[in-house]
Design a protein around this motif. Sequence first.
Motif, PDB file in Angstrom:
ATOM      1  N   SER A   1     -53.774  30.650-112.192  1.00 22.33           N
ATOM      2  CA  SER A   1     -54.838  29.739-112.646  1.00 22.33           C
ATOM      3  C   SER A   1     -54.349  28.757-113.708  1.00 22.33           C
ATOM      4  CB  SER A   1     -56.049  30.523-113.175  1.00 22.33           C
ATOM      5  OG  SER A   1     -56.902  30.839-112.089  1.00 22.33           O
ATOM      6  N   THR A   2     -53.278  29.136-114.402  1.00 19.54           N
ATOM      7  CA  THR A   2     -52.703  28.224-115.412  1.00 19.54           C
ATOM      8  C   THR A   2     -52.188  26.948-114.743  1.00 19.54           C
ATOM      9  OG1 THR A   2     -52.057  30.173-116.677  1.00 19.54           O
ATOM     10  CG2 THR A   2     -51.063  28.090-117.338  1.00 19.54           C
TER      11      THR A   2
ATOM     12  N   LYS B   1     -54.995  24.570-114.634  1.00 14.76           N
ATOM     13  CA  LYS B   1     -55.345  24.104-115.986  1.00 14.76           C
ATOM     14  C   LYS B   1     -54.336  23.076-116.499  1.00 14.76           C
ATOM     15  CE  LYS B   1     -58.192  28.008-117.242  1.00 14.76           C
ATOM     16  NZ  LYS B   1     -57.995  29.032-116.189  1.00 14.76           N
TER      17      LYS B   1
ATOM     18  N   TYR C   1     -55.931  20.894-119.436  1.00 12.61           N
ATOM     19  CA  TYR C   1     -56.567  21.800-120.396  1.00 12.61           C
ATOM     20  C   TYR C   1     -55.466  22.329-121.311  1.00 12.61           C
ATOM     21  CZ  TYR C   1     -60.728  21.707-117.435  1.00 12.61           C
ATOM     22  OH  TYR C   1     -61.821  21.302-116.709  1.00 12.61           O
TER      23      TYR C   1
END
Length: 248
Positions: A46-47, A50, A55
């Motif tokens: 999921s990074t 991001k 993010y």
Amino acid sequence: GEDVIRFDHVSFCFDDADENTLSDISFSCKRGQTTAVIGGTGSGKSTIAKLILRYHDATDGKITLHGQDIRQIPQRSLRSHISYVPQKAWLFSGTIAQNLRYGKRDASEEEIRSALRTAQADFVFALPGGTGAPVAQGGTNFSGGQRQRISIARALVKKADLFVFDDSFSALDFRTDAALRRALEEETRESAVLIIAQRISTILHADQILVLDDGKIAGMGTHEELMKTCRVYQDIANSQMKGGGQNG
């Protein structure tokens, strides 16, 4: 196809962490292709999403959009190229149509209906008021799978160079998941698609699959190639197929 997004030896470490969440990640998402990322919990998958949305910024290496370092692109402009479906579908209070127009202010009723059909959200048409039906704050008047499909429809209303689905199919049953991906292929032909997934069934047909293990690339290739060459991928596949395909 041309590279839409490219990771060039990207590493990422949280300020207070001893070790990298991601280490030396290189791959590109090409127009007209589906790239998938799979890996266990804590693998860093999921990074990746991001970082694309900024993010977080890469600690090392760089990420480019159409060849330009994304740190040099104003965030608003960067995000205008990307349509993102987060892991947890968030909806706000208003109507279904208002939620979908969040992606594109002037979307016509036909565009909204078409996106809902692609997202396998035909249940909306049977609601009193149809696309004008109310949504409670957070979408709590719908099931998790319904929320996820409305959230996918919202992403589809926005025409983008890159669609990022961050584990967006996990609340869907297998049949809906399969139907949705077939419909998506039609809709996203001109774009690059990045699917972050937990279930192998969701990504079987991706043009390239990245296998993440502990923040590093353990393998890259098609499903068939990885089943021959990548131990981590074989382990994920075996554990899922034994469990009737459900992911624990």
